[in-house]
Scaffold this motif. Sequence first.
Motif, PDB file in Angstrom:
ATOM      1  N   ASP A  18      36.919  39.909 -26.177  1.00  0.00           N
ATOM      2  CA  ASP A  18      38.142  39.179 -25.830  1.00  0.00           C
ATOM      3  C   ASP A  18      38.649  38.387 -27.039  1.00  0.00           C
ATOM      4  O   ASP A  18      38.281  37.227 -27.243  1.00  0.00           O
ATOM      5  CB  ASP A  18      37.851  38.253 -24.652  1.00  0.00           C
ATOM      6  CG  ASP A  18      39.091  37.602 -24.077  1.00  0.00           C
ATOM      7  OD1 ASP A  18      40.128  37.534 -24.776  1.00  0.00           O
ATOM      8  OD2 ASP A  18      39.018  37.142 -22.922  1.00  0.00           O
ATOM      9  N   ALA A  19      39.495  39.025 -27.846  1.00  0.00           N
ATOM     10  CA  ALA A  19      40.026  38.382 -29.048  1.00  0.00           C
ATOM     11  C   ALA A  19      40.848  37.144 -28.713  1.00  0.00           C
ATOM     12  O   ALA A  19      40.842  36.176 -29.470  1.00  0.00           O
ATOM     13  CB  ALA A  19      40.843  39.376 -29.865  1.00  0.00           C
ATOM     14  N   ASP A  20      41.551  37.155 -27.582  1.00  0.00           N
ATOM     15  CA  ASP A  20      42.353  35.989 -27.187  1.00  0.00           C
ATOM     16  C   ASP A  20      41.459  34.781 -26.916  1.00  0.00           C
ATOM     17  O   ASP A  20      41.734  33.676 -27.392  1.00  0.00           O
ATOM     18  CB  ASP A  20      43.181  36.293 -25.928  1.00  0.00           C
ATOM     19  CG  ASP A  20      44.262  37.330 -26.169  1.00  0.00           C
ATOM     20  OD1 ASP A  20      44.699  37.515 -27.332  1.00  0.00           O
ATOM     21  OD2 ASP A  20      44.679  37.972 -25.186  1.00  0.00           O
ATOM     22  N   ALA A  23      39.896  33.518 -30.238  1.00  0.00           N
ATOM     23  CA  ALA A  23      40.855  32.800 -31.085  1.00  0.00           C
ATOM     24  C   ALA A  23      41.134  31.402 -30.549  1.00  0.00           C
ATOM     25  O   ALA A  23      41.327  30.464 -31.329  1.00  0.00           O
ATOM     26  CB  ALA A  23      42.150  33.596 -31.213  1.00  0.00           C
ATOM     27  N   ARG A  43      44.097  30.689 -37.266  1.00  0.00           N
ATOM     28  CA  ARG A  43      43.780  31.234 -35.935  1.00  0.00           C
ATOM     29  C   ARG A  43      44.409  32.612 -35.723  1.00  0.00           C
ATOM     30  O   ARG A  43      43.759  33.516 -35.190  1.00  0.00           O
ATOM     31  CB  ARG A  43      44.247  30.284 -34.845  1.00  0.00           C
ATOM     32  CG  ARG A  43      43.885  30.796 -33.460  1.00  0.00           C
ATOM     33  CD  ARG A  43      44.457  29.976 -32.355  1.00  0.00           C
ATOM     34  NE  ARG A  43      43.844  28.673 -32.341  1.00  0.00           N
ATOM     35  CZ  ARG A  43      44.391  27.612 -31.762  1.00  0.00           C
ATOM     36  NH1 ARG A  43      45.560  27.698 -31.171  1.00  0.00           N
ATOM     37  NH2 ARG A  43      43.780  26.456 -31.778  1.00  0.00           N
ATOM     38  N   ALA A  44      45.653  32.802 -36.134  1.00  0.00           N
ATOM     39  CA  ALA A  44      46.312  34.099 -35.918  1.00  0.00           C
ATOM     40  C   ALA A  44      45.585  35.210 -36.676  1.00  0.00           C
ATOM     41  O   ALA A  44      45.385  36.309 -36.147  1.00  0.00           O
ATOM     42  CB  ALA A  44      47.780  34.023 -36.333  1.00  0.00           C
ATOM     43  N   HIS A  47      42.311  35.947 -34.950  1.00  0.00           N
ATOM     44  CA  HIS A  47      42.575  36.775 -33.771  1.00  0.00           C
ATOM     45  C   HIS A  47      42.753  38.233 -34.181  1.00  0.00           C
ATOM     46  O   HIS A  47      42.159  39.137 -33.584  1.00  0.00           O
ATOM     47  CB  HIS A  47      43.820  36.268 -33.042  1.00  0.00           C
ATOM     48  CG  HIS A  47      44.169  37.089 -31.843  1.00  0.00           C
ATOM     49  ND1 HIS A  47      44.912  38.250 -31.923  1.00  0.00           N
ATOM     50  CD2 HIS A  47      43.859  36.932 -30.534  1.00  0.00           C
ATOM     51  CE1 HIS A  47      45.052  38.765 -30.726  1.00  0.00           C
ATOM     52  NE2 HIS A  47      44.412  37.976 -29.859  1.00  0.00           N
ATOM     53  N   ALA A  51      40.470  41.449 -33.034  1.00  0.00           N
ATOM     54  CA  ALA A  51      41.111  42.570 -32.336  1.00  0.00           C
ATOM     55  C   ALA A  51      40.842  43.884 -33.064  1.00  0.00           C
ATOM     56  O   ALA A  51      40.504  44.896 -32.429  1.00  0.00           O
ATOM     57  CB  ALA A  51      42.613  42.311 -32.196  1.00  0.00           C
TER      58      ALA A  51
END
Length: 116
Positions: A18-20, A23, A43-44, A47, A51
Amino acid sequence: MSPAELLDRWIEAFNAADADALAALYHDDAVNHQVANAPVEGRAAIHAMFAAEFAAAEMVCIPVNRMADGEWAAMEWQDPKGFRGCGFFHVVDGRIRHQRGYWDRLSFERLYASSD
């Protein structure tokens, strides 16, 4: 969230690919430095890294040893194929400010290149 609690959530999110959720555990300007690779900043970007990694290989983190002290949590881990490493998490205000991981890139590529 304490460093120990954060590490529990990190392992849970990682094992769910779960990358979300992963992050969300990092500060906006966090750094994730897997020493076999260049540091990933923000953070982006973290993520996006997770992913891409989850799309490339099925990864599982089985904690072998865990510890927490002050603003730090650390663990030694392995996966079902016997791949091993360790990670260090600097936790500030309930989120990861800096993560550093040590593992053997050549061993990873040998184990997971055949998974394609």
